[in-house]
Design a protein around this motif. Structure first.
Motif, short mmCIF file in Angstrom:
data_model
loop_
_atom_site.label_atom_id
_atom_site.label_comp_id
_atom_site.label_asym_id
_atom_site.label_seq_id
_atom_site.Cartn_x
_atom_site.Cartn_y
_atom_site.Cartn_z
N THR A 85 71.60 37.19 30.35
CA THR A 85 70.56 38.22 30.30
C THR A 85 70.74 39.15 29.09
O THR A 85 69.78 39.46 28.37
N MET A 86 72.00 39.56 28.87
CA MET A 86 72.27 40.47 27.76
C MET A 86 71.88 39.87 26.42
O MET A 86 71.35 40.55 25.55
N SER A 87 72.18 38.57 26.27
CA SER A 87 71.97 37.93 24.96
C SER A 87 70.50 37.96 24.56
O SER A 87 70.16 37.83 23.38
N GLN A 88 69.62 38.13 25.54
CA GLN A 88 68.19 38.18 25.23
C GLN A 88 67.76 39.57 24.80
O GLN A 88 66.62 39.76 24.35
N HIS A 89 68.64 40.56 24.91
CA HIS A 89 68.22 41.94 24.64
C HIS A 89 68.95 42.62 23.50
O HIS A 89 68.37 43.49 22.85
N ILE A 90 70.20 42.27 23.28
CA ILE A 90 70.96 43.06 22.29
C ILE A 90 70.93 42.40 20.92
O ILE A 90 70.55 41.24 20.77
N GLN A 91 71.34 43.17 19.90
CA GLN A 91 71.30 42.67 18.52
C GLN A 91 72.35 41.60 18.28
O GLN A 91 73.41 41.60 18.87
N LYS A 92 72.01 40.73 17.31
CA LYS A 92 72.85 39.54 17.08
C LYS A 92 74.25 39.87 16.56
O LYS A 92 75.20 39.11 16.75
N ASP A 93 74.37 41.01 15.85
CA ASP A 93 75.68 41.30 15.25
C ASP A 93 76.55 42.22 16.13
O ASP A 93 77.61 42.66 15.71
N ALA A 94 76.11 42.48 17.37
CA ALA A 94 76.91 43.32 18.27
C ALA A 94 78.14 42.54 18.76
O ALA A 94 78.07 41.32 18.94
N LEU A 95 79.22 43.26 18.96
CA LEU A 95 80.43 42.64 19.50
C LEU A 95 80.43 42.77 21.02
O LEU A 95 80.26 43.86 21.57
N VAL A 96 80.59 41.62 21.70
CA VAL A 96 80.59 41.61 23.16
C VAL A 96 81.93 41.07 23.66
O VAL A 96 82.33 39.96 23.27
N VAL A 97 82.59 41.83 24.49
CA VAL A 97 83.88 41.38 25.03
C VAL A 97 83.86 41.45 26.55
O VAL A 97 83.07 42.17 27.14
#
Lengths: 275, 275
Positions: A85-97
């Motif tokens: 779900t998140m991947s459809q909303h946040i910017q591509k260069d954000a760091l997700v851990v």
């Protein structure tokens, strides 16, 4: 392990459980701004958000797109659906851990270019305060720049920051289950055994602490619990072992198998050391 | 638990192993005279005797007959034969105690009119100093006068002196095996698991300490480790459990059974709490 002087990122924390709770508070206390707290339950999100001057949301679509770092601190089996779900909303260069000991980082790789792990090796309870300085923080990321960002953040919280890959982290998590969960179950059994004869559990606390103190007293880099083993198993004192098994049979048959398995393990470890 | 002002007795210690060693030194430091130290090996007897200004002997017939208190601190299976020989040499009104958690006092009753137990609930290693103040000392005797003598002595060493009968002491000893020996084996397994991936055991020490700190934080008289349980077993997180079992299968098949037994135990304990 150097402390870099990168700009402090804005952080969103997904999850208001034990880990999310303590992590949000720790960052807030270090002056690191938390933008949003997500929890499935609006009440939980808002409660934690209030503590750290963030905004609480209970819909992943409400998560603001432009944060530097998203920390997913949800149950292991919720990590993947949350990531989707998140991947459809946040910017591509954000760091997700994520903060999980058991989940590989590959789980996030499928959905984010910049992914990583921020795993505190500790067992949290919401109502127990946490001393972050002493908690080993295991970090991992594919890209050097991401890793250095996590390293910087981690060092603000803990004095022990380790770069640990997926394979090592899974191993660490397994070891943690033995020394934390299984040890705690041994304490629980000790408590049940004493209660049956009206003895207070407090009597055992000095012995419990001493078991650790003995390891602490071993030199750094040469710690080896097997050298400290005592008791009927390692002495091969079969009379006492039988006496204990009879006692368990009568009062706690459910612990008999465990006693035998432990005794067998201690004894084969000894014969290995002797070889 | 009152401190009486009885005359300090003269003591002979039978056994120069871990318990005998630390007990002799503790009494000596409190100014309580040790008359003789017995050990099967003359060298061991003399070595410890020198430390506490006593005489070392390696023949039970050399033990002087007129002491007030004889402390038998030998291996459990040696207590009876030692008692048999001693009973032929010492005076009938002498108090004879053993230091064992597992042996009933009845073992001494057969040979001595005045018998008892002086059991320190701790696991000793010769080269590790001991803080006697914090060690629970479990005492037992048939006669009030003997009990009061032991109580007086015990209070010189420890701030926690307990009157514990044979049945309770055996139960206590069983509980001690779980919280000390079995816990230490969990640490050993943790160490082996980390070593296999070049991770230092030191990483686990904060988690190990925290497992105890959580119990220490529970209110006195309401300590209950089962309320503190965390991890995949109690969460019934079968994915992680399977992942751990696979990992053990590949690297440490000898720990697989123990992992399953622990997991089963934690899970049935939970369902019991829920009822």
């Amino acid at each position: 392990m150097m402390r870099s002087n990168k700009k402090i990122p804005s952080i969103t924390i997904i999850g208001a459980g034990n880990v999310g709770h303590h992590m949000a508070i720790a960052f807030h206390q270090q002056g690191i701004p938390i933008t949003q707290i997500y929890s499935r339950k609006k009440r939980n999100a808002q409660k934690l958000a209030k503590l750290v001057q963030a905004i609480g949301v209970n819909d992943l679509k409400e998560i603001s797109a432009g944060q530097d770092l998203y920390i997913i601190a949800v149950n292991d089996d919720a990590i993947e659906p949350v990531a989707v779900t998140m991947s459809q909303h946040i910017q591509k260069d954000a760091l997700v851990v994520h903060t999980s000991g058991a989940c590989p980082s590959i789980l996030l790789k499928k959905h984010f270019r910049h992914f990583g792990v921020f795993y505190p090796l500790q067992s949290f309870s919401k109502d127990k305060p946490v001393n972050w300085r002493t908690i080993p923080l295991c970090i991992h990321a594919k890209y050097k720049r991401d890793l250095s960002k996590l390293d910087h953040l981690a060092q603000l919280l803990s004095k022990q920051v380790l770069r640990v890959d997926d394979e090592q982290r899974a191993q660490l998590h397994l070891a943690a289950v033995f020394v934390n969960n299984f040890t705690n179950f041994c304490y629980e059994i000790g408590n049940n055994i004493l209660q049956a004869k009206d003895l207070p559990f407090e009597i055992l606390l000095p012995l419990i602490q001493q078991t650790i103190d003995k390891i602490n007293a071993q030199p750094e880099g040469q710690k080896n619990p097997s050298l400290l083993q005592t008791g009927p198993a390692i002495r091969r004192d079969q009379d006492t072992i039988n006496q204990h098994l009879n006692r368990l049979n009568q009062q706690f048959p459910q612990y008999r198998e465990l006693y035998m398995e432990m005794t067998k393990g201690i004894q084969s470890s000894k014969s290995k050391n002797k070889k």
